[in-house]
Design an enzyme around this catalytic site. Structure first.
Site, short mmCIF file in Angstrom:
data_model
loop_
_atom_site.label_atom_id
_atom_site.label_comp_id
_atom_site.label_asym_id
_atom_site.label_seq_id
_atom_site.Cartn_x
_atom_site.Cartn_y
_atom_site.Cartn_z
N GLU B 264 0.83 -1.21 0.00
CA GLU B 264 0.00 0.00 0.00
C GLU B 264 0.86 1.26 0.00
O GLU B 264 0.45 2.30 -0.51
CB GLU B 264 -0.96 0.00 1.19
N HIS B 267 1.36 2.28 -3.53
CA HIS B 267 0.21 3.07 -4.00
C HIS B 267 0.27 4.50 -3.45
O HIS B 267 0.04 5.47 -4.16
CB HIS B 267 -1.11 2.44 -3.51
#
Lengths: 494, 494
Positions: B264, B267
């Site tokens: 994550e 991202h």
């Protein structure tokens, strides 16, 4: 089937309520979750939404429908809803969008900067932002007053407390000023005769949080419809279906966060018990800020610091933190009923609290009426603190006029609600005790069913169906009467 | 001065971006914070907002301005922004508001119920909600396909991955199917020769969180512009100024949450480094879901599980959890490069991961094209899992087709992005290594400056300025080529 004008209005207001749901959650997040660099974009997003809602609420269609709906055949509830819709429309219609947006932006910026300015005692930096907020608030007050008549400050007061005026406040607070200083002196003197043992920390944050959750459970908070989190300034936010309360922890101080949680739980239970079947309509909203505050103070002061409740709470405290001399029953009760004038309003005992409110009321009224300027605040604050509580805040802005968050986003007219709330709370508790003869025993047993049922039936379930005066008369038999607050303080503290 | 059509459009899209900020935060909150009883009101609020944004985006004024702006004198960047605006408009204009709202509501309800249905393995309950979602997704696909031409599934694919088609996917995935089973078998066989020591828990959640934060710091996450929280299904949400990533913890398993966080963070860094000066405009958005996934897999797989990075990370792990045999360097590296087919996609190693994606791709394409129904999913899932990975999911829905969240809110067409992302990531890492000769040494030293600068310059800072193909050609010298992914897997695992 053709919709009536009233039905069209209910759809528009349901839509507004959904948008305000998003703003409420994003607003809670801003205080409880958001990292600093999110501030600018969040302020802009919230301002954009506030412009949109303003546009919808003040549209020609709403104006016409409100007027047309007046002629329709409505039942009592619908008529009350229409009254509240009309009030929202009138409150909003006189403000130009540009002012709404500018004020929202200035407020968000001022609040966000305050988070670092306060620890740094940076009055100069804060004052610069606050001047912008005051500028827009004065513009707002002038526009509102031009429409309503009455003074500029009264026009702001009316946002939070319909039908309240500074003339009535002057009478209520004048009464208070006639007896409170003496009561404060006597209570302090009486308590000085006994030396109390202070609780010895540290009290780790994680356990304090658990204790707060214990208290919330005891007080019936619905955890499937709400949360407890942390923010710099405790508040109750979110939406009735999902109520977010916050507190702040100090590892050296046990009871501040705990009673903060109990206070916010009072707000929360009001929200969680607003009439479910009308949610989304103005009539389902809480009656007023003072009534809201009456619920939090009912929980924190009337119930929470009563001997019976404190006794019931004690085992939870010792279960979390073990025993210590300060938790010996008499000492613990006296400690939590201490009267000790201090700098911080939210930490104040209920006897000195009104002094904090009257101080702010006098300053904010003069500020909005243009009698003083932002630069005058610190000196006035210091003077009034010295007069009322014998404390100086000279050069100590962080514990003086920078301690609160209300003015940062233009919430002028809000502060009186706290003391009005204390008065309502005392009056309501008096009425509840009259209605529930076994109340003291129930509380000591941890059985709050009858008490909360009484609140639900008399206050919570009605939302904004009645005016404040009618609601309070229905519940207690008379309109606001400060006598009960005085009597409560005398009984507990003298 | 009169605004040009293009300037008017930038104002409208900035407004849309502010509204979508509120939805993004309320959406994050729904997964990371919201108590269960908030679900209905939240779904309704988000649906209302999605209707509003749809209305604004598809208005006659926007349609006209888009067409008029085509004739205006625009620079390259403005032209790219206009291209992305037009794409957003076209994507939205063909969907009626009623469908947008119905799909949003059905999705929110399905997701919310899934949270309790999954632990209860309640396929019947879940299927009932999913059928509604599929119904609306099929309607959407039919409308999109009617406008674009091409198949229904291709029309959904295009939402996430512009210019991608199922024909091209069939070629890419067909190639994969020709060599992956063999590679998987050989890697498994090779690894079977060495017995690994499993980490011994428990690994308390609080320390796992701290370790995750260590990794995020190491990888340059900006904590002034983002947070790490917990949700049932890890994701990266929020807005570029305030990026919210989530993970989930299992006290018996150390590396799942950790590599989830690293994933994550990839991202998040893309979002945090999108072009600041264009934020709020479509051209500032991330290029596509596959490109987004390429960044998370670049972080998790290309960088994160490389021997150099794992070595750099090890002291953080032992500092948080002490030493144990499983943390002996060779064992620890082999453990984190294990190939072990399992049920759960998000926990899959990078060799078996494409099997999970191809399985979902084949099922969702057939579902959208109307070749199968929701009731057929479990049997197909079981059959394909047995074929690819030798595992049965018969009657085990929670580890089968109920493990993912994507279909619950109608995200059909999204799954292929994961494996496209893995292919892009391998190609990008190959190009970065070619450009940065000291890369391995830098990584071992914990110096990621040059690597992240390369990503910033080649991917992050461009937002959606270029098409995906152009961006990838600029960065690597050629369009998507699955050869690099195969080569990466062979190098690491054979």
């Amino acid at each position: 089937m053709e919709n009536t004008h009233y039905q069209k209005l209910t759809k528009t207001f349901a839509r507004l309520s959904r948008f305000s749901h998003l703003s409420a959650i994003a607003g809670w997040d801003m205080f409880a979750m958001m990292p600093p660099n999110g501030s600018k974009a969040r302020s802009e997003a919230l301002a954009e939404m506030s412009v949109l809602c303003h546009q919808i609420l003040t549209s020609q269609e709403v104006a016409r429908a409100l007027s047309d709906a007046e002629q329709e055949d409505l039942n009592d509830l619908e008529r009350a809803n229409l009254r509240e819709m009309t009030r929202q429309y009138q409150q909003a219609a006189l403000l130009p969008e540009s002012l709404v947006e500018a004020k929202s932006l200035a407020g968000s910026r001022c609040e966000h900067a305050w988070r670092t300015q306060r620890p740094n005692n940076d009055w100069q930096g804060f004052a610069e932002n606050l001047k912008q907020v005051v500028k827009y608030s004065r513009e707002e007050a002038a526009l509102r007053a031009a429409q309503r008549g009455g003074s500029r400050y009264d026009a702001l007061l009316d946002i939070y407390e319909p039908d309240m005026t500074s003339a009535r406040l002057d009478a209520l607070f004048g009464d208070l000023k006639s007896w409170l200083p003496d009561l404060l002196a006597r209570a302090t003197e009486k308590q000085a005769q006994k030396t109390l043992i202070a609780p010895q920390g540290p009290f780790p944050t994680a356990q304090q949080r658990e204790l707060g959750l214990d208290a919330m459970k005891l007080l019936g908070f619905d955890f499937d419809g709400g949360r407890l989190d942390v923010s710099a300034h405790p508040f109750c936010g979110g939406v009735p279906e999902d109520v977010r309360i916050t507190t702040r922890y100090n590892e050296n101080e046990l009871f501040s966060a705990l009673f903060g949680v109990i206070h916010e739980t009072g707000h929360a239970r009001y929200e969680q018990n607003l009439p479910r079947e009308w949610l989304g309509q103005p009539v389902a909203l809480a009656r007023s800020t003072a009534l809201h505050e009456s619920q939090s103070l009912f929980f924190e002061m009337q119930l929470g610091r009563s001997e019976a409740f404190l006794t019931r709470l004690l085992p939870h405290i010792t279960a979390r933190f073990g025993n210590q001399p300060a938790f010996e029953r008499d000492n613990y009760i006296a400690w939590n009923q201490r009267v000790k004038p201090g700098y911080i309003r939210v930490d104040a005992d209920e006897v000195s609290y009104p002094a904090h409110v009257v101080l702010r009321y006098e300053i904010e009224r003069a500020l909005i009426e243009g009698e003083i300027e932002v630069d005058d605040i610190p000196a006035l604050w210091d003077e009034k603190m010295q007069h009322w509580l014998g404390l100086t805040t000279k050069d100590d802005y962080r514990n003086g006029c920078m301690q609160d968050i209300h003015w940062t986003d233009g919430g002028f007219g809000y502060f009186p609600s706290y003391t009005l709330g204390a008065m309502y709370a005392a009056q309501l508790f008096h009425a509840a005790r009259r209605a529930l003869p076994s109340l003291e025993r129930d509380i000591a047993n941890g059985d709050f069913t009858a008490l909360f049922d009484w609140l639900r039936q008399n206050i919570w379930q009605h939302g904004s169906r009645f005016t404040t005066a009618q609601l309070v008369i229905n519940a207690t038999g008379e309109d606001l009467n400060p006598h009960y607050f005085r009597k409560h303080l005398e009984t507990r503290y003298l």
